[in-house]
Design a protein around this motif. Sequence first.
Motif, PDB file in Angstrom:
ATOM      1  N   CYS A  68      41.034   3.827 -37.398  1.00 52.84           N
ATOM      2  CA  CYS A  68      41.934   4.915 -37.790  1.00 52.84           C
ATOM      3  C   CYS A  68      41.638   5.356 -39.217  1.00 52.84           C
ATOM      4  O   CYS A  68      41.108   4.586 -40.025  1.00 52.84           O
ATOM      5  CB  CYS A  68      43.398   4.481 -37.700  1.00 52.84           C
ATOM      6  N   ASP A  69      42.021   6.588 -39.526  1.00 56.37           N
ATOM      7  CA  ASP A  69      41.842   7.121 -40.871  1.00 56.37           C
ATOM      8  C   ASP A  69      43.041   6.720 -41.739  1.00 56.37           C
ATOM      9  O   ASP A  69      43.786   7.560 -42.242  1.00 56.37           O
ATOM     10  CB  ASP A  69      41.720   8.649 -40.801  1.00 56.37           C
ATOM     11  N   LEU A  70      43.230   5.407 -41.897  1.00 56.38           N
ATOM     12  CA  LEU A  70      44.394   4.878 -42.606  1.00 56.38           C
ATOM     13  C   LEU A  70      44.018   3.606 -43.350  1.00 56.38           C
ATOM     14  O   LEU A  70      43.170   2.832 -42.894  1.00 56.38           O
ATOM     15  CB  LEU A  70      45.516   4.537 -41.621  1.00 56.38           C
ATOM     16  N   SER A  71      44.662   3.389 -44.486  1.00 57.34           N
ATOM     17  CA  SER A  71      44.455   2.131 -45.193  1.00 57.34           C
ATOM     18  C   SER A  71      45.217   1.018 -44.484  1.00 57.34           C
ATOM     19  O   SER A  71      46.232   1.263 -43.821  1.00 57.34           O
ATOM     20  CB  SER A  71      44.944   2.249 -46.641  1.00 57.34           C
ATOM     21  N   LEU A  72      44.727  -0.197 -44.611  1.00 59.26           N
ATOM     22  CA  LEU A  72      45.392  -1.348 -44.010  1.00 59.26           C
ATOM     23  C   LEU A  72      46.536  -1.817 -44.907  1.00 59.26           C
ATOM     24  O   LEU A  72      46.423  -1.755 -46.134  1.00 59.26           O
ATOM     25  CB  LEU A  72      44.401  -2.491 -43.790  1.00 59.26           C
ATOM     26  N   GLN A 121      46.881  -5.307 -41.937  1.00 56.58           N
ATOM     27  CA  GLN A 121      47.161  -4.775 -40.597  1.00 56.58           C
ATOM     28  C   GLN A 121      47.193  -3.254 -40.583  1.00 56.58           C
ATOM     29  O   GLN A 121      47.580  -2.622 -41.564  1.00 56.58           O
ATOM     30  CB  GLN A 121      48.530  -5.277 -40.099  1.00 56.58           C
ATOM     31  N   CYS A 122      46.788  -2.689 -39.436  1.00 60.17           N
ATOM     32  CA  CYS A 122      46.958  -1.258 -39.186  1.00 60.17           C
ATOM     33  C   CYS A 122      48.221  -1.098 -38.355  1.00 60.17           C
ATOM     34  O   CYS A 122      48.353  -1.695 -37.285  1.00 60.17           O
ATOM     35  CB  CYS A 122      45.766  -0.681 -38.432  1.00 60.17           C
ATOM     36  N   HIS A 123      49.164  -0.284 -38.840  1.00 67.23           N
ATOM     37  CA  HIS A 123      50.444  -0.109 -38.138  1.00 67.23           C
ATOM     38  C   HIS A 123      50.343   0.887 -36.991  1.00 67.23           C
ATOM     39  O   HIS A 123      51.338   1.153 -36.324  1.00 67.23           O
ATOM     40  CB  HIS A 123      51.521   0.337 -39.127  1.00 67.23           C
ATOM     41  N   TYR A 124      49.160   1.428 -36.748  1.00 65.50           N
ATOM     42  CA  TYR A 124      48.993   2.398 -35.662  1.00 65.50           C
ATOM     43  C   TYR A 124      48.260   1.807 -34.466  1.00 65.50           C
ATOM     44  O   TYR A 124      48.671   1.978 -33.330  1.00 65.50           O
ATOM     45  CB  TYR A 124      48.272   3.654 -36.162  1.00 65.50           C
ATOM     46  N   CYS A 125      47.162   1.104 -34.702  1.00 63.98           N
ATOM     47  CA  CYS A 125      46.386   0.582 -33.558  1.00 63.98           C
ATOM     48  C   CYS A 125      46.486  -0.932 -33.414  1.00 63.98           C
ATOM     49  O   CYS A 125      46.028  -1.494 -32.426  1.00 63.98           O
ATOM     50  CB  CYS A 125      44.918   0.996 -33.665  1.00 63.98           C
ATOM     51  N   GLY A 126      47.052  -1.614 -34.425  1.00 64.24           N
ATOM     52  CA  GLY A 126      47.225  -3.053 -34.338  1.00 64.24           C
ATOM     53  C   GLY A 126      46.065  -3.875 -34.875  1.00 64.24           C
ATOM     54  O   GLY A 126      46.129  -5.100 -34.890  1.00 64.24           O
ATOM     55  N   TYR A 127      44.986  -3.221 -35.339  1.00 60.61           N
ATOM     56  CA  TYR A 127      43.837  -3.953 -35.902  1.00 60.61           C
ATOM     57  C   TYR A 127      44.295  -4.806 -37.089  1.00 60.61           C
ATOM     58  O   TYR A 127      45.154  -4.395 -37.874  1.00 60.61           O
ATOM     59  CB  TYR A 127      42.767  -2.959 -36.361  1.00 60.61           C
ATOM     60  N   SER A 128      43.722  -6.004 -37.206  1.00 68.42           N
ATOM     61  CA  SER A 128      44.051  -6.837 -38.371  1.00 68.42           C
ATOM     62  C   SER A 128      42.827  -7.650 -38.785  1.00 68.42           C
ATOM     63  O   SER A 128      41.938  -7.917 -37.978  1.00 68.42           O
ATOM     64  CB  SER A 128      45.223  -7.771 -38.056  1.00 68.42           C
ATOM     65  N   GLU A 129      42.803  -8.010 -40.062  1.00 65.77           N
ATOM     66  CA  GLU A 129      41.769  -8.911 -40.579  1.00 65.77           C
ATOM     67  C   GLU A 129      42.378  -9.727 -41.714  1.00 65.77           C
ATOM     68  O   GLU A 129      43.431  -9.381 -42.257  1.00 65.77           O
ATOM     69  CB  GLU A 129      40.534  -8.131 -41.059  1.00 65.77           C
ATOM     70  N   ILE A 130      41.708 -10.818 -42.074  1.00 65.12           N
ATOM     71  CA  ILE A 130      42.230 -11.705 -43.120  1.00 65.12           C
ATOM     72  C   ILE A 130      42.217 -10.987 -44.468  1.00 65.12           C
ATOM     73  O   ILE A 130      41.312 -10.191 -44.767  1.00 65.12           O
ATOM     74  CB  ILE A 130      41.393 -13.001 -43.177  1.00 65.12           C
ATOM     75  N   ILE A 131      43.229 -11.243 -45.283  1.00 63.61           N
ATOM     76  CA  ILE A 131      43.300 -10.631 -46.623  1.00 63.61           C
ATOM     77  C   ILE A 131      42.062 -11.041 -47.424  1.00 63.61           C
ATOM     78  O   ILE A 131      41.770 -12.234 -47.563  1.00 63.61           O
ATOM     79  CB  ILE A 131      44.581 -11.089 -47.357  1.00 63.61           C
TER      80      ILE A 131
END
Length: 799
Positions: A517-521, A531-541
Amino acid sequence: MIAQVIIDIAAKQTDRIFEYHIPKELPDVKVGSRVVVPFGPRKLQGFVVGISERSNFSGKLRDLLLVVDEMPPLTNELVKLSAELAKEVFSYRITILKAMLPRVMRANYRKILTPITEKAKKMPYFQGDPIDLNEVDDIDNIAFIHKLLKAQDAKIEYIVENKAKTKTENQYMLTKSKKDYLTIYNSLRENATKQKNLLMDIIQNFNFYPKMQKQLEKDAEINTATLTSAVNKNWLKKKRVEVYRNPLAGFEGNTKISKDIKLNDEQQSALKYINSSIENKEAKTYLLEGITGSGKTEVYLHAINQALKDGRNALMLVPEISLTPQMVEQVKGRFGQEVAVLHSGLSEGELYDEWRRIRRGETRVVVGARSAVFAPLKNIGLIVIDEEHESSYKQDSDPRYHARDVALWRSKYNNCPVVLGSATPSLGSRARAQKGVYTLLRLTKRANQKKLPKVKLIDLKHVEFAGGQFDLSVELFNAIKERLAKKEQVILMLNRRGFANFMLCRECGFVLKCPNCDLSLTMHKDTNQMQCHYCGYSEIIPQVCPNCQSNKIRFLGTGTQKIQEELEELLPEARILRMDVDTTRKKGSYKNILDKFGNHEADILLGTQMIAKGLDFPNVTLVGVINADTGLWLPDYNASERTFELLTQVAGRAGRAEKTGEVIIQTYNPDHYAIQLAQSQNYERFYGYEMQVRHAGNYPPYFYTVLISIASKNEQNAAREAFKIKRKLQNNLHTDAIILGPTPSAISKLKNQYYYQILVKYKKEENLNNLLHQIQDSAQEIKKYGLNVYIDNEPERIR
């Protein structure tokens, strides 16, 4: 007889009625029935939308194969509604029909590989469980299956599975007379304690049988082994019986609601109008505009009571029922077992049971969120939509219906009134009331005669902050401390979850974005995830910048998690509950949090917009808004309206009982009209000013709008198709229609799809509906090229 069936394929080619012969073995086929039909080589589920005696088809009709349910799940009313709605919301009819049912009642299709030849039947491959082709992913297995199909040693069979399951429990019935049980009891040896307990329960409660196993085990203090022995000795007979799951189990015994609340003059006046329409069976729409705490809910409950007295039923919608358990508690407290609840927070089994209770006519009042507007309730005498301004009443995925529009249709069908209630009605509803399309009813004072809370604005550009995070002004912090010293409670709102809004590298300027997505995590400290609040993608800080490996990274912005951490540092003695999407994922978590706060097990309730509505806590004397600007500058024509509504609603949570309330709103824009007028809670002035802004910008309610979104993984393809659609619109619409775009959406990339959008604004366009249906049908052709077209009639958000 001939069944007219809509089959379970959402496509242009199948969006029509297919006819099937009803064999004599299936006498229970009715309008609204779910059926299984042959369709080409497959078996599909479908819905019967009509029955006729003859067909215009010259060939031989195929037979219906199966009727899925004993009782048709859809009423005649809902079947007719599906046809009307398909014209308005640009959705295929099957999609609407399926949306009317609980998730668990939607068909599950399996592709099973079946051996044909004797040789294949003897193969080890077919000796185990049936082979579900949807689960085969091994390349060697796939090649082997292709070989079997090519040699015609096997075939594919399509199976329609019904996932809906009823819950059953053991019930025990008596087989003898009371005198016989007394004889058996006296013949037992002294140490047969459990058997004696059972027989004594039978003798003492003879007229209360049959009994359910759980109840019997509890009453007689016995176990399953004792019951099994009793069945073997023919003392009792056992059978499985259907029982309903109870989604309101947590509400029983909690109600302290008086059923004899007397209404004030304004409430009585409003109720008189509504009751008149209930009694006269008028399809009239009332806009109940009442300030926060003015007793709108009591008017609803009295009106529902009138509908029930008239022998009719009632449907009540709330914006999100899992956020407003207090409303459920009040309705349940007033009408008891006659209440059914429908919302997405229920388990699939609970939802299925509640839905069946409604369909069987075992309930008279339905309370639910948006999708409950499709409840299979018959003989409706009243429809209530609480907080009618809420955008959650509009479905933002297919089918894109607005619950208010569906309620108005059902009102006409049932000849009953609709009550739209709000402290801050949507501009569209208020404008209709001004024109006389709706009847405006006003509640101008609080039901307890208390004044509205005093609201203070704090300009964040010129304040000192408590702590080092620049979130809590000293004034708000001191006000919180003062309330805690008095053992009073505080509600704090920040409409942004997470810990920090984005990660920035101070060395190279890199911002960590979602790859889809065109959004910051967003940083979520408690789970150590971005985390992305739109598609649910996540990665470790990350510990260093992923771009330049510098350790000079900062996490900027504020969310509810950061505010909670800061409050815990500044006020270690305070008991804090946080309520946002992250803390309310588990079933029942909303109610648990609110119950704890209501029982004074916490001092501060911190949350997002979900705490702004429907809450009534007498000990809350301070409401603080951490940042009022979170939604103010969104690229959305109604951003000011949303901000005014949210601030007015949350302000209304303070001082709702004997204690005086105060509201502190922190903002960087204290001179903005939406925030200024929220401070004075002057809806009428806001309405007048905002209507001028809408008129100048040619926006609703002065213009109707349609948003056409085009999505593709290839941005150029999306843009090309968008311009093609615009040319079609320009060639077929009048010159006074306004066509904006195509332009990339404000969030131009979501879930790996690039979005372009076109907004059509118009006052009268007879050809537009047909034109949009043509565009919808054409979208089927281009779908194979990875292009998707979505049409949203009267969108809530235009980005």
